[in-house]
Scaffold this motif. Structure first.
Motif, short mmCIF file in Angstrom:
data_model
loop_
_atom_site.label_atom_id
_atom_site.label_comp_id
_atom_site.label_asym_id
_atom_site.label_seq_id
_atom_site.Cartn_x
_atom_site.Cartn_y
_atom_site.Cartn_z
N THR A 249 0.83 -1.20 0.00
CA THR A 249 0.00 0.00 0.00
C THR A 249 0.87 1.25 0.00
O THR A 249 0.59 2.22 -0.71
CB THR A 249 -0.93 0.00 1.23
N LEU A 250 1.93 1.24 0.80
CA LEU A 250 2.83 2.38 0.87
C LEU A 250 3.48 2.66 -0.49
O LEU A 250 3.54 3.81 -0.94
CB LEU A 250 3.91 2.14 1.93
N ARG A 251 3.96 1.60 -1.14
CA ARG A 251 4.61 1.78 -2.45
C ARG A 251 3.65 2.37 -3.48
O ARG A 251 4.08 3.05 -4.41
CB ARG A 251 5.13 0.43 -2.95
N THR B 240 1.31 4.59 -2.96
CA THR B 240 0.75 5.87 -2.53
C THR B 240 0.67 6.86 -3.69
O THR B 240 1.67 7.12 -4.37
CB THR B 240 1.62 6.50 -1.42
N PRO B 241 -0.51 7.40 -3.98
CA PRO B 241 -0.61 8.41 -5.03
C PRO B 241 0.22 9.65 -4.67
O PRO B 241 0.26 10.05 -3.50
CB PRO B 241 -2.11 8.75 -5.04
N PRO B 242 0.89 10.25 -5.65
CA PRO B 242 1.75 11.41 -5.36
C PRO B 242 1.04 12.54 -4.63
O PRO B 242 1.64 13.23 -3.79
CB PRO B 242 2.21 11.86 -6.76
N GLU B 243 -0.26 12.73 -4.90
CA GLU B 243 -0.98 13.84 -4.27
C GLU B 243 -1.18 13.64 -2.77
O GLU B 243 -1.51 14.59 -2.05
CB GLU B 243 -2.34 14.07 -4.95
N LEU B 244 -0.98 12.41 -2.28
CA LEU B 244 -1.13 12.15 -0.84
C LEU B 244 0.19 12.27 -0.10
O LEU B 244 0.23 12.12 1.12
CB LEU B 244 -1.72 10.75 -0.63
N ILE B 245 1.27 12.51 -0.80
CA ILE B 245 2.58 12.64 -0.14
C ILE B 245 2.70 14.07 0.36
O ILE B 245 3.22 14.96 -0.31
CB ILE B 245 3.73 12.29 -1.10
N ARG B 246 2.15 14.29 1.52
CA ARG B 246 2.20 15.61 2.14
C ARG B 246 2.41 15.43 3.64
O ARG B 246 2.11 14.39 4.21
CB ARG B 246 0.93 16.39 1.86
N THR B 247 2.92 16.47 4.29
CA THR B 247 3.25 16.35 5.70
C THR B 247 3.34 17.73 6.33
O THR B 247 3.00 18.74 5.71
CB THR B 247 4.57 15.58 5.88
N THR B 248 3.84 17.78 7.56
CA THR B 248 3.99 19.04 8.27
C THR B 248 5.44 19.50 8.19
O THR B 248 6.32 18.80 7.72
CB THR B 248 3.61 18.86 9.75
N SER B 249 5.68 20.71 8.69
CA SER B 249 7.03 21.28 8.67
C SER B 249 7.98 20.56 9.60
O SER B 249 9.18 20.82 9.58
CB SER B 249 6.96 22.76 9.04
N LEU C 15 10.95 12.91 -2.27
CA LEU C 15 9.77 12.07 -2.45
C LEU C 15 8.84 12.63 -3.52
O LEU C 15 8.31 11.89 -4.35
CB LEU C 15 9.01 11.95 -1.12
N ARG C 16 8.66 13.93 -3.51
CA ARG C 16 7.76 14.53 -4.49
C ARG C 16 8.36 14.53 -5.89
O ARG C 16 7.65 14.43 -6.89
CB ARG C 16 7.42 15.95 -4.06
N ALA C 17 9.69 14.62 -5.96
CA ALA C 17 10.36 14.65 -7.26
C ALA C 17 10.34 13.30 -7.95
O ALA C 17 10.19 13.20 -9.17
CB ALA C 17 11.80 15.13 -7.10
N ASN C 18 10.46 12.22 -7.16
CA ASN C 18 10.49 10.87 -7.73
C ASN C 18 9.80 9.91 -6.77
O ASN C 18 10.45 9.11 -6.10
CB ASN C 18 11.94 10.43 -7.98
N PRO C 19 8.48 10.01 -6.66
CA PRO C 19 7.76 9.24 -5.64
C PRO C 19 7.93 7.73 -5.78
O PRO C 19 8.08 7.04 -4.77
CB PRO C 19 6.30 9.66 -5.82
N LEU D 137 12.07 3.63 0.64
CA LEU D 137 11.49 3.71 1.97
C LEU D 137 11.00 2.34 2.42
O LEU D 137 11.26 1.90 3.56
CB LEU D 137 10.33 4.71 1.98
N ALA D 138 10.31 1.62 1.54
CA ALA D 138 9.81 0.29 1.87
C ALA D 138 10.96 -0.67 2.17
O ALA D 138 10.88 -1.48 3.10
CB ALA D 138 8.95 -0.25 0.74
#
Length: 329
Positions: free
Chosen positions: A98-100, A102-111, A121-125, A132-133
């Motif tokens: 499931t982690l592998r 992950t749609p790119p639009e869900l790769i978001r986080t806090t500061s 991660l955003r450049a080459n998800p 990461l896996a």
């Protein structure tokens, strides 16, 4: 205070699940300082030197787990890193799949998380999620897999207890002693939070309850879209998780498999090498090795390599056998 409103449908859909992937993330928090009270010191004292000796590059994992602060709610863990499980007892492999994906639009986080790592991660998800896996798999095998049967026994025991309370008294009884930061009143679950307030709706999806060995003394909620609403909480008895009191050999077990094998199985309250088991039991190293081979063949013991050493641990079946035999003694 977060107020989670429950409809009748939400109560009916409230359920339990376990998450090996979440335990990975929560245990990394412990290694980064989340265990102020030292509850997991026995584990960290073993895990840290193993990780150091292995020389693994785990930066892709550790950079995504915020350093804990004094606030129980600061430095939130990125939701995409450990999405709520979709089955009651997923394997780590299932969750990593499931982690592998992950749609790119869900790769978001806090500061609170490494900006450099997030940019990669955003450049080459696809490539970064695969890295990461792999890091999570290596970390798991080294410092969590040998202890998973013990952790799993604790978590499943809590689920049995809480399922019984749900049957006996509904949601009110289920949540009554879940955690001091949780309260149930008039169809609403109140979650203590220092910075976030206001109502949240489950929209008929119910709440997923996930007991976690490494989360104490905090709770973690997942209430944002598109994730399944979830609450990760510490299970009952977590304070005794790492206790290693000598386990007497159950006579019933000795009668079935022989005293030496029963002794070895009882001694494996924590992963140990052949040499250590020989010293503790008085059996010869060759005899210990022979008995452990038989126990592995029977599915009662597993082996995990640590450098040049092989560490043996009880499997979930082995834990259940010892527990059942001890209860009969």
């Amino acid at each position: 205070m977060i107020e989670v409103g429950f409809s009748m449908e939400d109560v009916a859909r409230t359920r339990f699940a376990l998450s090996p992937l979440w335990e990975v993330v929560a245990s990394v928090r412990v290694l980064k300082g989340a265990d102020e009270q030292g509850l997991h010191r026995t584990w960290t004292d073993r895990a840290r030197p193993r990780l150091a000796a292995a020389g693994l590059d785990l930066g892709v994992l550790f950079d995504l787990v915020p350093v804990p602060s004094r606030s129980p709610w600061a430095g939130s863990v990125p939701s995409f890193l450990c999405p709520p499980p979709t089955t009651p007892l997923p394997s780590l492999a299932m969750e990593l799949a499931t982690l592998r994906a992950t749609p790119p639009e869900l790769i978001r986080t806090t500061s609170a998380v490494s900006a450099e790592r997030m940019a990669a991660l955003r450049a080459n998800p696809e490539a970064e999620l695969a890295r990461l896996a792999e890091a999570i798999e290596a970390y798991w095998e080294l410092v969590l897999a040998p202890y998973w049967p013990r952790i799993l026994t604790l978590l499943e025991s809590d689920i049995r207890y809480r399922a019984g309370r749900l049957v006996d008294g509904g949601a009110q009884r289920l949540f009554a002693d879940l955690d001091p930061q949780v309260a149930w009143a008039d169809g609403t679950l109140h979650l203590s939070h220092r910075s976030v307030r206001g109502p949240r709706a489950l929209d008929g999806r119910g709440l997923l309850l996930v007991p976690s060995a490494f989360v104490w003394p905090r709770i973690f909620s997942v209430l944002g879209e598109p994730w399944q609403p979830s609450l990760r909480y510490p299970p009952r008895g977590v304070g005794a998780l790492w206790q290693t009191r000598p386990t007497p050999v159950p006579e019933a077990l000795a009668g079935v498999m022989g005293r030496s094998r029963a002794l070895l199985l009882a001694e494996l309250t924590a992963p140990a090498s052949t040499t250590e088991l020989s010293r503790r039991t008085g059996l010869t190293p060759g005899g210990v090795s022979q008995h452990l081979t038989a126990l592995r063949t029977a599915g009662l013991v597993s082996a995990h390599r640590y450098g040049r050493q092989m560490l043996y641990a009880r499997t979930h079946t082995g834990e259940a056998v010892v527990e059942a035999a001890s209860a009969e003694s």
